[in-house]
Scaffold this motif. Structure first.
Motif, short mmCIF file in Angstrom:
data_model
loop_
_atom_site.label_atom_id
_atom_site.label_comp_id
_atom_site.label_asym_id
_atom_site.label_seq_id
_atom_site.Cartn_x
_atom_site.Cartn_y
_atom_site.Cartn_z
N ALA A 1 2.88 -8.50 12.94
CA ALA A 1 4.26 -8.52 13.41
C ALA A 1 4.74 -7.15 13.88
CB ALA A 1 5.18 -9.05 12.31
N PHE A 2 4.23 -6.09 13.29
CA PHE A 2 4.65 -4.73 13.65
C PHE A 2 3.56 -3.96 14.38
CE2 PHE A 2 7.73 -6.00 10.57
CZ PHE A 2 8.90 -5.39 10.98
N HIS A 3 2.62 -4.67 14.97
CA HIS A 3 1.48 -4.07 15.64
C HIS A 3 1.90 -3.05 16.71
CE1 HIS A 3 -2.56 -3.67 17.20
NE2 HIS A 3 -2.07 -3.89 18.41
N GLU A 4 2.89 -3.39 17.53
CA GLU A 4 3.31 -2.50 18.62
C GLU A 4 3.92 -1.20 18.12
OE1 GLU A 4 5.73 -4.49 21.50
OE2 GLU A 4 4.23 -6.05 21.84
N ARG A 5 4.40 -1.18 16.89
CA ARG A 5 5.01 0.03 16.32
C ARG A 5 4.05 0.79 15.41
NH1 ARG A 5 10.44 -3.14 14.81
NH2 ARG A 5 9.46 -4.83 15.92
N GLY A 6 2.84 0.31 15.28
CA GLY A 6 1.86 0.98 14.43
C GLY A 6 1.38 0.13 13.28
N GLY A 7 1.85 -1.12 13.21
CA GLY A 7 1.37 -2.06 12.21
C GLY A 7 1.68 -1.64 10.79
N ILE A 8 0.76 -1.94 9.91
CA ILE A 8 0.97 -1.72 8.48
C ILE A 8 1.11 -0.24 8.16
CG2 ILE A 8 -1.40 -1.59 7.61
CD1 ILE A 8 1.38 -3.82 6.17
N LYS A 9 0.44 0.62 8.94
CA LYS A 9 0.56 2.07 8.73
C LYS A 9 2.02 2.50 8.93
CE LYS A 9 -1.24 6.50 10.21
NZ LYS A 9 -2.14 7.22 11.10
N TYR A 10 2.66 1.98 9.97
CA TYR A 10 4.07 2.28 10.22
C TYR A 10 4.94 1.76 9.07
CZ TYR A 10 8.77 1.82 12.10
OH TYR A 10 10.13 1.88 12.26
N LEU A 11 4.65 0.56 8.59
CA LEU A 11 5.44 -0.01 7.50
C LEU A 11 5.32 0.81 6.22
CD1 LEU A 11 4.96 -3.83 8.11
CD2 LEU A 11 6.96 -2.41 8.62
N TYR A 12 4.15 1.41 5.98
CA TYR A 12 4.00 2.27 4.82
C TYR A 12 4.83 3.55 4.98
CZ TYR A 12 0.60 -0.22 2.00
OH TYR A 12 -0.01 -1.13 1.17
N GLU A 13 5.10 3.96 6.22
CA GLU A 13 5.95 5.12 6.45
C GLU A 13 7.41 4.81 6.11
OE1 GLU A 13 5.37 6.39 10.49
OE2 GLU A 13 3.25 6.79 10.17
N ILE A 14 7.87 3.60 6.45
CA ILE A 14 9.28 3.29 6.19
C ILE A 14 9.49 2.66 4.80
CG2 ILE A 14 9.80 3.11 8.65
CD1 ILE A 14 10.01 0.06 8.31
N PHE A 15 8.42 2.15 4.21
CA PHE A 15 8.45 1.65 2.83
C PHE A 15 7.41 2.43 2.03
CE2 PHE A 15 10.02 -2.15 5.10
CZ PHE A 15 11.11 -2.49 4.33
N PRO A 16 7.75 3.63 1.56
CA PRO A 16 6.74 4.44 0.86
C PRO A 16 6.21 3.80 -0.42
CG PRO A 16 8.91 5.50 0.79
CD PRO A 16 9.03 4.30 1.68
N GLY A 17 6.93 2.85 -0.98
CA GLY A 17 6.46 2.14 -2.17
C GLY A 17 5.59 0.95 -1.82
N GLY A 18 5.27 0.79 -0.55
CA GLY A 18 4.45 -0.32 -0.08
C GLY A 18 5.31 -1.39 0.57
N PRO A 19 4.96 -1.81 1.77
CA PRO A 19 5.78 -2.80 2.46
C PRO A 19 5.85 -4.15 1.76
CG PRO A 19 3.75 -2.40 3.68
CD PRO A 19 3.81 -1.40 2.57
N VAL A 20 4.82 -4.49 1.01
CA VAL A 20 4.85 -5.77 0.30
C VAL A 20 5.64 -5.61 -1.01
CG1 VAL A 20 3.48 -7.56 -0.82
CG2 VAL A 20 2.71 -6.60 1.35
N ALA A 21 5.25 -4.66 -1.84
CA ALA A 21 5.90 -4.50 -3.15
C ALA A 21 7.36 -4.09 -3.01
CB ALA A 21 5.14 -3.48 -3.98
N GLN A 22 7.61 -3.01 -2.31
CA GLN A 22 8.97 -2.51 -2.16
C GLN A 22 9.80 -3.41 -1.25
OE1 GLN A 22 9.37 1.45 -0.38
NE2 GLN A 22 10.67 2.02 -2.13
N GLY A 23 9.18 -3.91 -0.19
CA GLY A 23 9.88 -4.82 0.72
C GLY A 23 10.33 -6.09 0.01
N CYS A 24 9.47 -6.66 -0.81
CA CYS A 24 9.84 -7.86 -1.57
C CYS A 24 10.99 -7.58 -2.52
CB CYS A 24 8.64 -8.41 -2.34
SG CYS A 24 7.45 -9.30 -1.33
N ARG A 25 10.96 -6.42 -3.15
CA ARG A 25 12.05 -6.08 -4.07
C ARG A 25 13.38 -6.00 -3.33
NH1 ARG A 25 13.66 -1.21 -5.94
NH2 ARG A 25 11.78 -0.16 -5.23
N PHE A 26 13.38 -5.34 -2.16
CA PHE A 26 14.61 -5.23 -1.36
C PHE A 26 15.04 -6.59 -0.83
CE2 PHE A 26 13.58 -0.61 0.13
CZ PHE A 26 13.70 -0.16 -1.18
#
Length: 119
Positions: free
Chosen positions: A76-101
């Protein structure tokens, strides 16, 4: 007029946040902002888009798989850098921290320090 079975069966219950049709019933954007502020994060449009994607994924899957969810976010975020980009904006992990938010219970393995989280 009631649109979902929950609204039909439980009239008068709190409505979901506008723009977040798949959000958990007790979730709010202010709760997400409070959780993010506690982690020192100011939520941007990409954060909100990720939270919507997580909520939609959990709405479709009864038992989410952390690897499939990880791959879906990467795509879903491939054009912006994919999972690497998501780890930049969610330093606690896009799955763990994202789910909490997003007001969601992370899938098994998402909060394991050796996988799915960098904190």
């Amino acid at each position: 007029m009631a649109e979902t079975m929950t609204e039909i069966m439980n009239p008068g219950t709190a409505s979901k946040e506008p723009g977040f049709p798949h959000a958990p019933q007790d979730w709010s954007t202010s709760a997400a902002e409070t959780a993010a502020q506690g982690d020192g994060i100011s939520l941007s449009d990409d954060h909100w888009e990720t939270l919507k994607a997580l909520q939609a994924y959990f709405d479709r899957k009864e038992q989410p798989n952390v690897r499939e969810l990880h791959d879906a976010l990467d795509e879903a975020f491939h054009e912006r850098g994919g999972i690497k980009y998501l780890y930049e904006i969610f330093p606690g992990g896009p799955v763990a921290q994202g789910c909490r938010f997003a007001g969601l219970k992370p899938p098994a393995g998402a909060v394991d320090p050796s996988f799915g989280s960098v904190q």
